[in-house]
Design a protein around this motif. Structure first.
Motif, PDB file in Angstrom:
ATOM      1  N   ASP A  58       0.828  -1.203   0.000  1.00  6.48           N
ATOM      2  CA  ASP A  58       0.000   0.000   0.000  1.00  6.48           C
ATOM      3  C   ASP A  58       0.866   1.258   0.000  1.00  6.48           C
ATOM      4  O   ASP A  58       0.546   2.233  -0.696  1.00  6.48           O
ATOM      5  N   MET A  65       2.286   1.712  -3.464  1.00  5.82           N
ATOM      6  CA  MET A  65       1.213   2.109  -4.382  1.00  5.82           C
ATOM      7  C   MET A  65       0.839   3.579  -4.186  1.00  5.82           C
ATOM      8  O   MET A  65       0.651   4.307  -5.161  1.00  5.82           O
ATOM      9  N   THR A  66       0.763   4.001  -2.954  1.00  2.85           N
ATOM     10  CA  THR A  66       0.422   5.394  -2.655  1.00  2.85           C
ATOM     11  C   THR A  66       1.537   6.342  -3.072  1.00  2.85           C
ATOM     12  O   THR A  66       1.294   7.349  -3.740  1.00  2.85           O
ATOM     13  N   GLU A  67       2.776   6.025  -2.688  1.00  2.00           N
ATOM     14  CA  GLU A  67       3.910   6.905  -2.974  1.00  2.00           C
ATOM     15  C   GLU A  67       4.235   6.996  -4.457  1.00  2.00           C
ATOM     16  O   GLU A  67       4.627   8.048  -4.947  1.00  2.00           O
ATOM     17  N   ARG A  68       4.101   5.896  -5.176  1.00  3.74           N
ATOM     18  CA  ARG A  68       4.608   5.846  -6.549  1.00  3.74           C
ATOM     19  C   ARG A  68       3.532   5.603  -7.609  1.00  3.74           C
ATOM     20  O   ARG A  68       3.847   5.510  -8.793  1.00  3.74           O
ATOM     21  N   GLY A  69       2.297   5.456  -7.198  1.00  3.88           N
ATOM     22  CA  GLY A  69       1.213   5.330  -8.155  1.00  3.88           C
ATOM     23  C   GLY A  69       1.040   3.958  -8.785  1.00  3.88           C
ATOM     24  O   GLY A  69       0.402   3.827  -9.827  1.00  3.88           O
ATOM     25  N   TYR A  70       1.556   2.927  -8.157  1.00  6.05           N
ATOM     26  CA  TYR A  70       1.381   1.578  -8.702  1.00  6.05           C
ATOM     27  C   TYR A  70      -0.024   1.088  -8.418  1.00  6.05           C
ATOM     28  O   TYR A  70      -0.599   1.389  -7.374  1.00  6.05           O
ATOM     29  N   ILE A  71      -0.584   0.315  -9.355  1.00  9.25           N
ATOM     30  CA  ILE A  71      -1.939  -0.200  -9.156  1.00  9.25           C
ATOM     31  C   ILE A  71      -2.034  -1.706  -9.334  1.00  9.25           C
ATOM     32  O   ILE A  71      -3.055  -2.300  -9.018  1.00  9.25           O
ATOM     33  N   GLU A 106       6.810  -0.203 -18.874  1.00 11.39           N
ATOM     34  CA  GLU A 106       6.732   0.756 -17.768  1.00 11.39           C
ATOM     35  C   GLU A 106       7.720   0.345 -16.679  1.00 11.39           C
ATOM     36  O   GLU A 106       8.342  -0.712 -16.762  1.00 11.39           O
ATOM     37  N   SER A 131      14.150  -0.848  -8.431  1.00 10.86           N
ATOM     38  CA  SER A 131      13.215  -0.148  -9.319  1.00 10.86           C
ATOM     39  C   SER A 131      13.914   0.127 -10.636  1.00 10.86           C
ATOM     40  O   SER A 131      14.892   0.872 -10.681  1.00 10.86           O
ATOM     41  N   LYS A 168       2.357   0.125 -12.798  1.00  9.48           N
ATOM     42  CA  LYS A 168       1.349   1.186 -12.826  1.00  9.48           C
ATOM     43  C   LYS A 168       0.124   0.818 -13.642  1.00  9.48           C
ATOM     44  O   LYS A 168      -0.915   1.438 -13.493  1.00  9.48           O
ATOM     45  N   ASN A 169       0.230  -0.152 -14.527  1.00 13.40           N
ATOM     46  CA  ASN A 169      -0.959  -0.615 -15.236  1.00 13.40           C
ATOM     47  C   ASN A 169      -0.788  -2.071 -15.625  1.00 13.40           C
ATOM     48  O   ASN A 169       0.324  -2.546 -15.786  1.00 13.40           O
TER      49      ASN A 169
END
Length: 181
Positions: free
Chosen positions: A63, A66-72, A101, A134, A158-159
């Motif tokens: 989490d 995902m929040t810090e770097r926009g991963y989903i 990505e 990363s 991210k997607n």
């Protein structure tokens, strides 16, 4: 212990340098746009555990990323030496490929060897428990989990489309050292 071996393409049998100090690994990879960090894998979980078990055990760290770097999107590779398809899994990662990505892997157990092909060099990063690597989109690389694998790595994107590997067709990976068990 995590390490970084840097090879020139002309000499795949002998590294130009081998780094074992965390700060040296971080700065050398950062020069190439690759992030390397240490996170705490606080929950003991054994390779071979299901994707659901690994995600549940590390939901807070997932989490946060995902929040810090926009991963989903998140998935898990969890393999031990008893895995019935370990040879096939290993082979599937050994050819040079790239993703459309950024790719992040957080090692929560075991180890694996990422080899990054950047310009005229190969950066072989031995990642172990607590390592977070990363790689920017388009980074050509291959991954070796060893002949007797033992690892759990959490991957974030991210997607969902970014998870599809694009293979280069280059046989470069066959010329460089693999992970020794």
């Amino acid at each position: 212990m995590s390490s970084l071996s840097v090879y020139h393409l002309s000499s795949p049998e002998i590294p130009n340098k081998v780094l074992t100090h965390f700060e040296d690994i971080v700065s050398t990879l950062a020069e190439q746009g690759v992030g390397f960090d240490r996170w705490q894998a606080t929950v003991k979980i054994q390779p071979g555990a299901s994707q659901e078990e690994a995600i549940a055990a590390y939901q807070a760290q997932i989490d946060q990323l995902m929040t810090e770097r926009g991963y989903i999107t998140v998935d898990v590779i969890s393999v031990n030496s008893d895995h019935p398809q370990k040879a096939e899994l290993r082979a599937s990662f050994l050819d040079e490929h790239r993703y459309g990505e950024d790719e992040v892997r957080f090692f929560v157990a075991g180890r694996g060897l990422f080899s990054l092909h950047i310009d005229d060099y190969v950066y072989a990063v031995l990642c172990e428990r607590n390592d977070l690597i990363s790689m920017p989109a388009g980074t050509k690389h291959w991954f070796d989990m060893g002949e007797h694998p033992y690892l759990i790595a959490i991957r974030l994107f991210k997607n969902p489309e970014g998870r599809a590997a694009s293979f280069t067709g280059d046989d470069i990976a066959s010329r460089f050292p693999l992970l020794e068990d």
